[in-house]
Design a protein around this motif. Structure first.
Motif, PDB file in Angstrom:
ATOM      1  N   ASP A 547       0.826  -1.210   0.000  1.00 23.07           N
ATOM      2  CA  ASP A 547       0.000   0.000   0.000  1.00 23.07           C
ATOM      3  C   ASP A 547       0.857   1.256   0.000  1.00 23.07           C
ATOM      4  OD1 ASP A 547      -2.250  -1.488  -0.040  1.00 23.07           O
ATOM      5  OD2 ASP A 547      -2.636  -1.380   2.103  1.00 23.07           O
ATOM      6  N   ASN A 548       2.055   1.140  -0.606  1.00 27.98           N
ATOM      7  CA  ASN A 548       2.969   2.272  -0.680  1.00 27.98           C
ATOM      8  C   ASN A 548       3.345   2.819   0.681  1.00 27.98           C
ATOM      9  OD1 ASN A 548       4.055   2.829  -3.143  1.00 27.98           O
ATOM     10  ND2 ASN A 548       2.334   4.041  -3.866  1.00 27.98           N
ATOM     11  N   GLY A 549       3.144   1.999   1.710  1.00 28.84           N
ATOM     12  CA  GLY A 549       3.541   2.392   3.049  1.00 28.84           C
ATOM     13  C   GLY A 549       2.733   3.512   3.645  1.00 28.84           C
ATOM     14  N   VAL A 550       1.673   3.947   2.958  1.00 30.31           N
ATOM     15  CA  VAL A 550       0.866   5.060   3.448  1.00 30.31           C
ATOM     16  C   VAL A 550      -0.400   4.506   4.057  1.00 30.31           C
ATOM     17  CG1 VAL A 550      -0.377   7.153   2.832  1.00 30.31           C
ATOM     18  CG2 VAL A 550       1.804   6.623   1.737  1.00 30.31           C
ATOM     19  N   THR A 551      -0.649   4.834   5.310  1.00 26.73           N
ATOM     20  CA  THR A 551      -1.764   4.268   6.051  1.00 26.73           C
ATOM     21  C   THR A 551      -2.739   5.360   6.465  1.00 26.73           C
ATOM     22  OG1 THR A 551      -0.263   2.605   6.925  1.00 26.73           O
ATOM     23  CG2 THR A 551      -2.392   2.826   8.004  1.00 26.73           C
ATOM     24  N   PRO A 552      -4.044   5.180   6.210  1.00 26.01           N
ATOM     25  CA  PRO A 552      -5.013   6.183   6.654  1.00 26.01           C
ATOM     26  C   PRO A 552      -5.201   6.121   8.156  1.00 26.01           C
ATOM     27  CG  PRO A 552      -6.141   4.312   5.706  1.00 26.01           C
ATOM     28  CD  PRO A 552      -4.675   4.070   5.519  1.00 26.01           C
ATOM     29  N   ASN A 553      -5.466   7.280   8.762  1.00 27.48           N
ATOM     30  CA  ASN A 553      -5.778   7.266  10.180  1.00 27.48           C
ATOM     31  C   ASN A 553      -7.263   7.033  10.369  1.00 27.48           C
ATOM     32  OD1 ASN A 553      -7.079   9.693   9.666  1.00 27.48           O
ATOM     33  ND2 ASN A 553      -5.390  10.955  10.436  1.00 27.48           N
ATOM     34  N   GLY A 554      -7.725   7.117  11.593  1.00 25.03           N
ATOM     35  CA  GLY A 554      -9.120   6.808  11.880  1.00 25.03           C
ATOM     36  C   GLY A 554     -10.104   7.726  11.200  1.00 25.03           C
ATOM     37  N   ASP A 555      -9.653   8.919  10.788  1.00 24.28           N
ATOM     38  CA  ASP A 555     -10.544   9.863  10.122  1.00 24.28           C
ATOM     39  C   ASP A 555     -10.502   9.724   8.613  1.00 24.28           C
ATOM     40  OD1 ASP A 555     -11.236  10.955  12.587  1.00 24.28           O
ATOM     41  OD2 ASP A 555      -9.482  12.276  12.568  1.00 24.28           O
ATOM     42  N   GLY A 556      -9.789   8.696   8.128  1.00 29.22           N
ATOM     43  CA  GLY A 556      -9.704   8.495   6.695  1.00 29.22           C
ATOM     44  C   GLY A 556      -8.683   9.390   6.020  1.00 29.22           C
ATOM     45  N   GLU A 557      -7.872  10.112   6.801  1.00 26.16           N
ATOM     46  CA  GLU A 557      -6.862  10.985   6.233  1.00 26.16           C
ATOM     47  C   GLU A 557      -5.500  10.303   6.295  1.00 26.16           C
ATOM     48  OE1 GLU A 557      -7.017  14.579   8.405  1.00 26.16           O
ATOM     49  OE2 GLU A 557      -9.010  15.157   7.683  1.00 26.16           O
ATOM     50  N   ASN A 558      -4.567  10.815   5.511  1.00 27.66           N
ATOM     51  CA  ASN A 558      -3.237  10.253   5.465  1.00 27.66           C
ATOM     52  C   ASN A 558      -2.535  10.424   6.811  1.00 27.66           C
ATOM     53  OD1 ASN A 558      -0.725   9.392   4.878  1.00 27.66           O
ATOM     54  ND2 ASN A 558      -0.302  10.874   3.267  1.00 27.66           N
ATOM     55  N   ALA A 559      -2.138   9.305   7.409  1.00 27.35           N
ATOM     56  CA  ALA A 559      -1.464   9.357   8.713  1.00 27.35           C
ATOM     57  C   ALA A 559       0.054   9.335   8.567  1.00 27.35           C
ATOM     58  CB  ALA A 559      -1.915   8.180   9.570  1.00 27.35           C
ATOM     59  N   GLY A 560       0.564   9.391   7.337  1.00 27.51           N
ATOM     60  CA  GLY A 560       2.007   9.417   7.136  1.00 27.51           C
ATOM     61  C   GLY A 560       2.531   8.116   6.576  1.00 27.51           C
ATOM     62  N   ASN A 561       3.801   8.125   6.246  1.00 29.52           N
ATOM     63  CA  ASN A 561       4.432   6.973   5.626  1.00 29.52           C
ATOM     64  C   ASN A 561       4.820   5.957   6.691  1.00 29.52           C
ATOM     65  OD1 ASN A 561       6.631   5.288   4.540  1.00 29.52           O
ATOM     66  ND2 ASN A 561       6.238   6.499   2.699  1.00 29.52           N
ATOM     67  N   LEU A 562       4.153   4.828   6.679  1.00 26.70           N
ATOM     68  CA  LEU A 562       4.388   3.797   7.685  1.00 26.70           C
ATOM     69  C   LEU A 562       5.801   3.252   7.593  1.00 26.70           C
ATOM     70  CD1 LEU A 562       3.280   1.873   9.881  1.00 26.70           C
ATOM     71  CD2 LEU A 562       2.481   0.389   8.032  1.00 26.70           C
ATOM     72  N   ALA A 563       6.278   2.981   6.360  1.00 27.42           N
ATOM     73  CA  ALA A 563       7.609   2.408   6.192  1.00 27.42           C
ATOM     74  C   ALA A 563       8.688   3.337   6.744  1.00 27.42           C
ATOM     75  CB  ALA A 563       7.863   2.115   4.714  1.00 27.42           C
ATOM     76  N   SER A 564       8.569   4.639   6.475  1.00 25.40           N
ATOM     77  CA  SER A 564       9.568   5.592   6.964  1.00 25.40           C
ATOM     78  C   SER A 564       9.581   5.627   8.489  1.00 25.40           C
ATOM     79  CB  SER A 564       9.281   6.989   6.415  1.00 25.40           C
ATOM     80  OG  SER A 564       9.418   7.017   5.010  1.00 25.40           O
ATOM     81  N   HIS A 565       8.394   5.592   9.096  1.00 30.64           N
ATOM     82  CA  HIS A 565       8.303   5.638  10.556  1.00 30.64           C
ATOM     83  C   HIS A 565       8.955   4.415  11.187  1.00 30.64           C
ATOM     84  CE1 HIS A 565       6.671   6.139  14.569  1.00 30.64           C
ATOM     85  NE2 HIS A 565       6.175   4.913  14.495  1.00 30.64           N
ATOM     86  N   VAL A 566       8.619   3.229  10.691  1.00 36.90           N
ATOM     87  CA  VAL A 566       9.164   2.004  11.281  1.00 36.90           C
ATOM     88  C   VAL A 566      10.653   1.892  10.974  1.00 36.90           C
ATOM     89  CG1 VAL A 566       8.971  -0.507  11.380  1.00 36.90           C
ATOM     90  CG2 VAL A 566       6.920   0.883  11.094  1.00 36.90           C
ATOM     91  N   SER A 567      11.054   2.304   9.771  1.00 35.37           N
ATOM     92  CA  SER A 567      12.468   2.255   9.398  1.00 35.37           C
ATOM     93  C   SER A 567      13.321   3.113  10.319  1.00 35.37           C
ATOM     94  CB  SER A 567      12.633   2.727   7.952  1.00 35.37           C
ATOM     95  OG  SER A 567      13.995   2.882   7.612  1.00 35.37           O
ATOM     96  N   GLU A 568      12.800   4.250  10.715  1.00 33.91           N
ATOM     97  CA  GLU A 568      13.534   5.120  11.636  1.00 33.91           C
ATOM     98  C   GLU A 568      13.785   4.410  12.959  1.00 33.91           C
ATOM     99  OE1 GLU A 568      13.156   9.558  13.705  1.00 33.91           O
ATOM    100  OE2 GLU A 568      11.553   8.779  12.425  1.00 33.91           O
ATOM    101  N   GLN A 569      12.789   3.682  13.452  1.00 39.98           N
ATOM    102  CA  GLN A 569      12.964   2.916  14.691  1.00 39.98           C
ATOM    103  C   GLN A 569      13.987   1.804  14.505  1.00 39.98           C
ATOM    104  OE1 GLN A 569      11.464   4.025  17.504  1.00 39.98           O
ATOM    105  NE2 GLN A 569      10.842   5.660  16.088  1.00 39.98           N
ATOM    106  N   PHE A 570      13.952   1.169  13.355  1.00 40.35           N
ATOM    107  CA  PHE A 570      14.930   0.128  13.035  1.00 40.35           C
ATOM    108  C   PHE A 570      16.350   0.690  13.130  1.00 40.35           C
ATOM    109  CE2 PHE A 570      17.861  -1.502   9.869  1.00 40.35           C
ATOM    110  CZ  PHE A 570      17.810  -2.880  10.022  1.00 40.35           C
ATOM    111  N   ARG A 571      16.558   1.845  12.473  1.00 44.63           N
ATOM    112  CA  ARG A 571      17.902   2.405  12.409  1.00 44.63           C
ATOM    113  C   ARG A 571      18.399   2.831  13.787  1.00 44.63           C
ATOM    114  NH1 ARG A 571      21.561   0.981   9.642  1.00 44.63           N
ATOM    115  NH2 ARG A 571      19.981   0.712   8.009  1.00 44.63           N
TER     116      ARG A 571
END
Length: 698
Positions: A547-571
């Motif tokens: 899904d291109n790493g983009v996840t909607p939030n509860g309001d149906g709006e873009n909640a940001g890039n999931l892959a970038s967020h998790v990758s930052e924690q990985f690093r």
């Protein structure tokens, strides 16, 4: 005094004590205190929480179906807000909170009757409605209890006269006579294909095919029947919880007459008559099934996702494996995918999942079929040992005995290809489960005898040094289902930690994933793979990879890039651990070979991210120098080895055993370079392995 709507027994109210759980109630009260514990109610889904589902039983009466009450994962429920569901009231607390329980009956047809419960008590559906009030002055008709069998209603003909015989025995005789009368189709209905049933709702038809599962619910027996065009549920009712047509079992070839119905947007057949076929009739059905299966299962050809010599060398093997996977889908045989809990393993497993699930949805009318016929089970180690095999065999035998399922196809990707897995594979073979293995490296020719299909560039004498298992299996997935090819193009690049072939990087860029994004996906998947490594994390991995790493939030709006967020924690986690490890590396030289040795017990957090194998990989990438550099991580009873030059791990273990004969040294993880030993000989083993490696590389 009334009569029970199930058996006609005289009773106060509308249902006798013995049939309380055979009736579903529509609640029209206005307070939780009016509910009756133990009863089943229809309700509507209000919403989800991390701990369960909220279900409205009335406009102002809501209960919680806790996730611990479910017979499946909460994430696998396909209920949407507003959907009608069926639950049992377990308890009404003093504060008004309502504890709900799971009902295996999830349609009204599975119950034997229905009543309305309001503040005044229980009454038949329709009583007390405005429509009923309008006919209030009309003469009363003789009361006859109505019973729902499957999805139909009928008037119970059992007499309630005071001089009649025992009603319950009469009901049993009536059930037996109905079963005997309907045991074999006698009418001349047109035989139709299951694939056409959506156009025949309301018609009575005849279908012929194979029974692929038989499940006994609290109401009817539900047979899944497959013909050359698809699979459909057929509900057969004798008596609540009693097996209909016990002579019909999984694998039976049958002729079935019944009415086509649409229930909760799913096609079902209400069985009127069912018989097992034999002789010429059975041969004709089997011939149709076999001819259709041969034509549908084998791909015409294999087109690689990108130019890669190692993949081209195994195109026939990929075609064979794809045929087995597609055949399992069309035979309604469950598919179990075993892969390592690594980024490469998850990419491989997710690729197969992406290809297979649409085929299952097309084949089965049930909306939750994908959760019955496909399961991804990560492995913490790259060996399919007896522990994993025993777990799989236990579950498949339970599913066979409890739910009438066929034995599965077990697909092992990036695991199961070395002799260390032969015992586990042979256990599957004893029970007749199909085994397909696909691995880009570390393959032993002996394992061919323990598999039905083995996909291996190594056995094809191809150079697989630049091929990952994720890339190999993504190509397999494309062969299984060409319709998802575009979804898979970026996956091979994601599976490489370094030196990904340019063809795969170009394919990822063409699909909209640049090198930075590919790296973030790989790191994000690696981090999530570590946490609860035994879980498939189906929805999360789908969000990351497809899904291109983009996840909607509860309001149906873009909640940001999931892959970038998790990758930052990985690093952050990996860099912190590497920094600590680098400060405590022991550098040494033997026979001209440079070594970096780490005491992973003393200088890593063993039960936090990153896992030892991943940490050693990263350390080796950062520390290596020259053509012969070796990194070793030593824990309490295991050792990981990484080398810039090719090392024969089994030969190292054998040579080390000669140097430390009482240490119990064994090479157990060829793919991950892992050696096990007795913890009491730890220092002796470290020196023995360093000497054995230096001797081999000198």
């Amino acid at each position: 005094m009334g009569t029970c709507i199930i058996c006609g027994t005289p009773v106060e109210g509308r249902i006798c004590d013995s049939h309380q759980e055979d009736v579903v109630f529509e609640f029209r009260g206005n307070d939780a205190s009016q509910l009756v514990s133990g009863r089943f109610y229809s309700g509507t889904v209000d919403g989800y929480a991390d701990f369960g589902v909220f279900v409205d039983l009335a406009s102002n009466v809501t209960g919680l179906l806790h996730r611990s009450e479910l017979d499946r994962r909460l994430e696998s429920l396909h209920w949407e807000p507003g959907d009608t569901v069926f639950v049992q009231v377990k308890n009404v607390r003093d504060n008004g909170n309502i504890d709900l329980g799971w009902s295996i009956r999830q349609s009204e047809r599975d119950f034997r009757g229905a009543l309305v419960q309001d503040a005044e008590g229980d009454h038949d559906v329709g009583e007390g409605d405005e429509s009923a009030d309008e006919t209030e002055d009309e003469p009363d008709e003789p009361e006859t209890p109505t019973v729902r069998h499957g999805s139909t209603s009928r008037t119970d003909e059992a007499s309630t006269d005071e001089n009649s015989t025992d009603d319950s025995s009469a009901g049993r005789d009536d059930s037996q006579s109905r079963e005997e009368a309907a045991s074999e189709p006698t009418a001349s209905y047109e035989r139709v294909e299951i694939g056409t049933l959506s156009d025949r709702v309301g018609e009575t038809v005849r279908i012929e095919g194979e029974v692929v599962s038989a499940q006994q619910t609290g109401g009817p027996t539900v047979f899944e029947v497959r013909d050359e065009t698809g699979v459909v549920d057929a509900a057969a009712f004798v008596e609540a919880g009693v097996r209909a047509y016990p002579e019909v079992d999984v694998g039976s070839l049958v002729r079935l007459d019944g009415e086509v119905e649409l229930r909760r947007n799913e096609i079902q057949v209400e069985t009127e008559a069912l018989v097992s076929l034999a002789g010429d009739d059975a041969d004709a059905v089997q011939s149709r099934l076999d001819d259709a299966l041969r034509g549908r299962a084998r791909p015409d050809s294999v087109t690689p996702l990108a130019d890669h010599d190692a993949v081209s060398a195994v195109e026939t093997q990929l075609q064979d494996a794809a045929e087995e996977i597609r055949r399992a889908v069309f035979e309604s045989r469950p598919i179990i995918v075993r892969h390592t809990a690594t980024a490469d393993g998850y990419v491989a497993g997710a690729a197969v999942e992406r290809a297979v699930l649409p085929l299952i949805r097309e084949e089965h009318a049930k909306s939750d079929a994908e959760y019955h016929y496909f399961d991804r089970r990560p492995l913490e180690e790259a060996v399919y040992g007896m522990d994993a095999a025993t777990n799989d065999v236990t579950r498949m035998l339970q599913d066979r005995d409890r739910h009438g399922e066929k034995l599965p196809l077990v697909l092992l990707v990036g695991t199961g290809a070395t002799v260390e897995s032969s015992d586990g594979l042979d256990l599957l073979s004893i029970y007749g489960a199909k085994r397909v293995v696909a691995d880009a490296a570390a393959v032993d020719a002996e394992i061919e005898e323990s598999t039905d299909v083995l996909v291996s560039p190594v056995l094809a004498d191809a150079d697989a040094s630049d091929l990952s298992t994720g890339a190999l299996v993504a190509n397999l997935a494309a062969a299984v289902n060409d319709d998802v090819r575009d979804d898979l193009r970026h996956l091979p690049a994601v599976s490489y930690w370094e030196n990904a072939p340019e063809a795969y990087l170009d394919a990822a860029i063409d699909a909209g994933y640049d090198e930075t994004y590919v790296r973030e996906l790989r790191e994000a998947v690696a981090l999530e793979a570590y946490y609860q490594s035994y879980e498939d994390k189906r929805e999360l991995i789908t969000d990351l990879l497809f899904d291109n790493g983009v996840t909607p939030n509860g309001d149906g709006e873009n909640a940001g890039n999931l892959a970038s967020h998790v990758s930052e924690q990985f690093r952050l986690k990996l860099d912190a651990e590497v920094e600590t490890a680098q400060a405590n590396l022991e550098s040494r030289e033997a026979e001209g070979v440079d070594f970096a040795v780490l005491d992973t017990d003393a200088y890593t957090h063993r039960f936090d991210f990153p896992p030892t194998a991943l940490l050693l990989d990263e350390l080796h990438r950062r520390e290596r120098e020259g053509e012969t550099f070796v990194t070793i991580g030593v824990a309490m009873d295991e050792l990981y080895l990484r080398s810039t030059a090719d090392v024969d791990l089994r030969a190292v273990a054998e040579a080390a055993r000669e140097r430390a004969p009482e240490a119990g040294i064994t090479a157990v993880g060829i793919r991950e370079g892992r050696i096990e030993f007795l913890s009491g000989r730890r220092e002796q083993v470290k020196e023995a392995v360093v000497g054995a490696v230096a001797e081999q590389l000198a």
